[in-house]
Design a protein around this motif. Structure first.
Motif, mmCIF file in Angstrom:
data_model
loop_
_atom_site.group_PDB
_atom_site.id
_atom_site.type_symbol
_atom_site.label_atom_id
_atom_site.label_comp_id
_atom_site.label_asym_id
_atom_site.label_seq_id
_atom_site.Cartn_x
_atom_site.Cartn_y
_atom_site.Cartn_z
ATOM 1 N N LEU A 32 -56.568 -28.020 -46.641
ATOM 2 C CA LEU A 32 -55.535 -27.873 -45.625
ATOM 3 C C LEU A 32 -56.226 -27.520 -44.310
ATOM 4 O O LEU A 32 -56.585 -26.364 -44.070
ATOM 5 N N TYR A 33 -56.441 -28.518 -43.462
ATOM 6 C CA TYR A 33 -57.248 -28.307 -42.267
ATOM 7 C C TYR A 33 -56.427 -27.885 -41.059
ATOM 8 O O TYR A 33 -55.298 -28.312 -40.864
ATOM 9 N N SER A 34 -57.053 -27.058 -40.244
ATOM 10 C CA SER A 34 -56.474 -26.606 -38.995
ATOM 11 C C SER A 34 -56.493 -27.735 -37.963
ATOM 12 O O SER A 34 -57.320 -28.644 -38.026
ATOM 13 N N ARG A 35 -55.601 -27.645 -36.963
ATOM 14 C CA ARG A 35 -55.609 -28.585 -35.841
ATOM 15 C C ARG A 35 -56.804 -28.338 -34.924
ATOM 16 O O ARG A 35 -57.034 -29.077 -33.965
ATOM 17 N N TYR A 36 -57.575 -27.303 -35.233
ATOM 18 C CA TYR A 36 -58.781 -27.018 -34.473
ATOM 19 C C TYR A 36 -59.700 -28.233 -34.415
ATOM 20 O O TYR A 36 -60.349 -28.472 -33.403
ATOM 21 N N GLY A 53 -65.736 -35.772 -37.899
ATOM 22 C CA GLY A 53 -64.627 -35.041 -38.490
ATOM 23 C C GLY A 53 -64.958 -34.489 -39.861
ATOM 24 O O GLY A 53 -65.901 -34.930 -40.518
ATOM 25 N N PRO A 54 -64.192 -33.493 -40.316
ATOM 26 C CA PRO A 54 -64.455 -32.860 -41.603
ATOM 27 C C PRO A 54 -64.051 -33.755 -42.773
ATOM 28 O O PRO A 54 -63.241 -34.669 -42.633
ATOM 29 N N LYS A 84 -61.161 -9.517 -49.752
ATOM 30 C CA LYS A 84 -60.922 -8.357 -48.896
ATOM 31 C C LYS A 84 -60.777 -8.841 -47.467
ATOM 32 O O LYS A 84 -59.677 -9.043 -46.981
ATOM 33 N N ASP A 85 -61.907 -9.077 -46.808
ATOM 34 C CA ASP A 85 -61.867 -9.625 -45.457
ATOM 35 C C ASP A 85 -62.308 -11.081 -45.477
ATOM 36 O O ASP A 85 -62.689 -11.627 -44.452
ATOM 37 N N ARG A 86 -62.268 -11.688 -46.655
ATOM 38 C CA ARG A 86 -62.763 -13.046 -46.795
ATOM 39 C C ARG A 86 -61.732 -14.034 -46.250
ATOM 40 O O ARG A 86 -60.575 -14.022 -46.651
ATOM 41 N N ARG A 87 -62.156 -14.865 -45.332
ATOM 42 C CA ARG A 87 -61.287 -15.922 -44.826
ATOM 43 C C ARG A 87 -61.549 -17.219 -45.587
ATOM 44 O O ARG A 87 -62.500 -17.313 -46.346
ATOM 45 N N ALA A 88 -60.680 -18.181 -45.378
ATOM 46 C CA ALA A 88 -60.859 -19.463 -46.049
ATOM 47 C C ALA A 88 -62.192 -20.069 -45.637
ATOM 48 O O ALA A 88 -62.486 -20.204 -44.456
ATOM 49 N N SER A 89 -62.992 -20.436 -46.632
ATOM 50 C CA SER A 89 -64.303 -21.005 -46.330
ATOM 51 C C SER A 89 -64.206 -22.475 -45.940
ATOM 52 O O SER A 89 -65.084 -23.012 -45.302
ATOM 53 N N GLU A 90 -63.135 -23.122 -46.325
ATOM 54 C CA GLU A 90 -62.895 -24.525 -45.963
ATOM 55 C C GLU A 90 -61.443 -24.646 -45.504
ATOM 56 O O GLU A 90 -60.532 -24.278 -46.230
#
Length: 254
Positions: A32-36, A53-54, A84-90
């Protein structure tokens, strides 16, 4: 006390030990990719730079411990750590740990989206499997093929009746044997077991505890809201650049 424990283990039937263990899967899934990344494409063009692109999919290693009552799936490289403070890696979403209670038919799952941690608890999705009558050998175990329609897509699973527990990777389960492979051609998602070890599981089978407790439906709404917010933010940046109201400048060191 140690002698008592060892004697107790010796009295456990070998068949029971074969119904507990650890499976390691390679998991390929749609991201699920960001519009970034659309924003990066626009800024790259403005700077006359090439932008690649990714990939629409990511691949990770996940392990699942199981016994006759429950299963727990987690990132293989983090066997004892909850998010904990882990954000989505992909992309924008990361499914961290998944606990399934076979008897209660429920699940608890840690999900990270946009930096926020949710603890999703709900009924396990009911999957109407159909046995196809095909068999083969996989990881030295006899496996059987089953198919089902999940979210309008035909999903294929291979399970082994030699380990008669209804466990599977993620929220796939409910077959009369441990699932070793799942393929969803529509989304490109694949779970493929790399190894299977029976005997005492490699970690405790306990549900995750961190995160805002919500139902699956509430999480899905939060997911839609997060993606809408992400789209608005980056689309506004793109609009300002295209209208010449914001100038794109190459960062120092680039």
């Amino acid at each position: 006390m140690r002698q008592i424990v060892l004697i107790a283990l010796m009295l456990v039937p070998l068949g029971a030990l074969a119904q507990v263990g650890t499976v390691r899967y390679t998991h390929t899934y749609p991201v699920l990719y960001s519009r970034y990344f659309a924003f990066r494409s626009v800024t790259s063009r403005a700077l006359d730079e090439e932008f690649v692109g990714p990939s629409p999919h990511a691949t990770v290693s996940r392990s699942m411990v199981f016994d006759t009552t429950a299963s727990l799936m987690y990132p293989t490289d983090k066997p004892a750590v909850e998010p904990k403070d882990r954000r989505a890696s992909e992309g924008k979403e990361h499914i961290d740990t998944t606990y399934v209670d076979f008897g209660g038919g429920t699940f608890a799952e840690s999900r990270v989206i946009g930096g926020d941690i949710y603890l999703v608890s709900d009924r396990q999705p009911a999957i109407l499997w159909r046995l196809e009558g095909e068999e083969r050998v996989y990881l030295d175990h006899r496996v059987m093929k089953a198919t089902a329609v999940v979210d309008s897509a035909v999903v294929e699973a291979w399970f082994t009746p030699e380990i008669p527990i209804p466990a599977g990777p993620g929220l796939y389960g409910g077959l009369p044997g441990l699932i070793l492979m799942v393929t969803n051609p529509a989304s490109g998602e694949v779970y493929a077991a790399d190894s299977l070890t029976t005997g005492i599981p490699s970690r405790a089978i306990e549900p995750p505890t961190r995160g805002l407790e919500v139902s699956d439906n509430r999480y899905r709404r939060a997911r839609v809201e997060e993606m809408a917010k992400d789209r608005r933010m980056w689309d506004e940046q793109i609009r300002l650049i295209e209208e010449g109201k914001v100038k794109v400048v190459r960062q120092r060191g680039q």
